[in-house]
Design an enzyme around this catalytic site. Structure first.
Site, PDB file in Angstrom:
ATOM      1  N   ASP A  45       0.814  -1.215   0.000  1.00  0.00           N
ATOM      2  CA  ASP A  45       0.000   0.000   0.000  1.00  0.00           C
ATOM      3  C   ASP A  45       0.856   1.277   0.000  1.00  0.00           C
ATOM      4  OD1 ASP A  45       0.641  -0.685   2.743  1.00  0.00           O
ATOM      5  OD2 ASP A  45      -0.774   0.854   3.371  1.00  0.00           O
TER       6      ASP A  45
ATOM      7  N   HIS B 149       8.000  -0.233  12.414  1.00  0.00           N
ATOM      8  CA  HIS B 149       6.845  -0.782  11.685  1.00  0.00           C
ATOM      9  C   HIS B 149       7.345  -1.931  10.797  1.00  0.00           C
ATOM     10  CE1 HIS B 149       3.133  -0.806   9.312  1.00  0.00           C
ATOM     11  NE2 HIS B 149       3.808  -0.535   8.212  1.00  0.00           N
TER      12      HIS B 149
HETATM   13 FE    FE Z   1       0.586   1.463   5.148  1.00  0.00          FE
HETATM   14 ZN    ZN Z   2       3.029  -0.224   6.108  1.00  0.00          ZN
END
Ligand code: FE
Ligand code: ZN
Length: 249
Positions: A69, A123
């Site tokens: 994404d 992340h």
């Molecule tokens: Fe994302």
């Molecule tokens: Zn991500």
């Protein structure tokens, strides 16, 4: 912050481009030279519409991390405009083939301005932030307004260090985040600091913005330092506790 999709910061025009259900890509044009960069295009078509409206030029495609994404539109855009794909050398195997493989600390010319890569693992491992000019930071999924990305690959120590690197930027830095997650982050943030007056004011502002369908991003770093529980954590251990608690919230 603004209903306008475009804002000027130190001679750089920043345009927010909604993609997918809640992603943002960010288009940056250095006004003096006309050089154009895009951050994290999940899709090509919405970016092309904005690029064409602004003169049909794209020089750089900057990728913060390997998630689909954030990269799925990158190759098509680079091919159409002859733009260079830019990302972290250490994560090159998970990114589209890079034309410019940078390492944290490296800089890249952006017309009369500069782009600097800083390490932002947490992340994902290999996530980076781009500091564009003096007061713009494209943080991808490291930092959201009132929240931060899920810790898919990194450790609390890594993630906390990444947030502290962002926290050390000038407080009027404009943060370009990868997702419109702000409203969903309000409840957890208030559960951590129910008496925080700046947070309560921001919660009311967010409610009003979303009620009329407006974006809550970009946001100033100083406002996040006053309200975001993950930036306000005092150490990696406290950050890790908060991140785990938010996953269950
Ligand atoms: Fe994302
Ligand atoms: Zn991500």
């Amino acid at each position: 912050m603004s209903d306008d999709a475009t804002m000027m910061v130190d001679g750089i025009a920043v345009t927010r481009i909604p993609m997918l259900s809640d992603n943002y890509a960010w288009l940056l044009r250095e006004a003096a030279s006309g050089v154009v960069a895009i951050i994290d295009p999940a899709e090509a078509a919405p970016a092309e519409a904005v690029i064409e409206a602004q003169g049909g030029r794209l020089d750089l495609v900057l990728l913060t991390h390997h998630h689909d994404d954030h990269i799925a539109g990158a190759v098509a855009l680079a091919a159409r405009y002859g733009a260079k794909l830019v990302g972290h050398q250490a994560d090159a195997a998970r990114l589209p083939v890079l034309d410019v493989a940078m390492r944290p600390g490296d800089t890249l010319a952006f017309g009369d301005a500069q782009i600097r890569m800083i390490e932002s693992s947490g992340h994902t491992v290999g996530h980076v932030t781009y500091v564009i000019g003096e007061r713009i930071a494209a943080v991808g999924d490291t930092l959201f307004s009132l929240g931060c990305g899920r810790m898919f690959e990194g450790t609390p120590v890594q993630f906390y260090a990444s947030l502290q690197r962002i926290a050390a930027l000038p407080s009027d830095t404009l943060l370009l985040c990868g997702h419109e997650y702000t409203k969903g982050n309000v409840g957890f943030a208030l559960s951590v600091e129910p008496e925080n007056a700046a947070l309560r004011a921001r919660a009311a502002e967010i409610e009003a913005l979303r009620a009329r369908g407006a974006a809550t991003l970009p946001v100033r770093l100083g406002d996040e330092l006053a309200t975001n529980p993950f930036l306000r954590a005092r150490n990696a251990e406290e950050f890790g506790r908060l991140r785990a608690a938010k996953d269950r919230f």
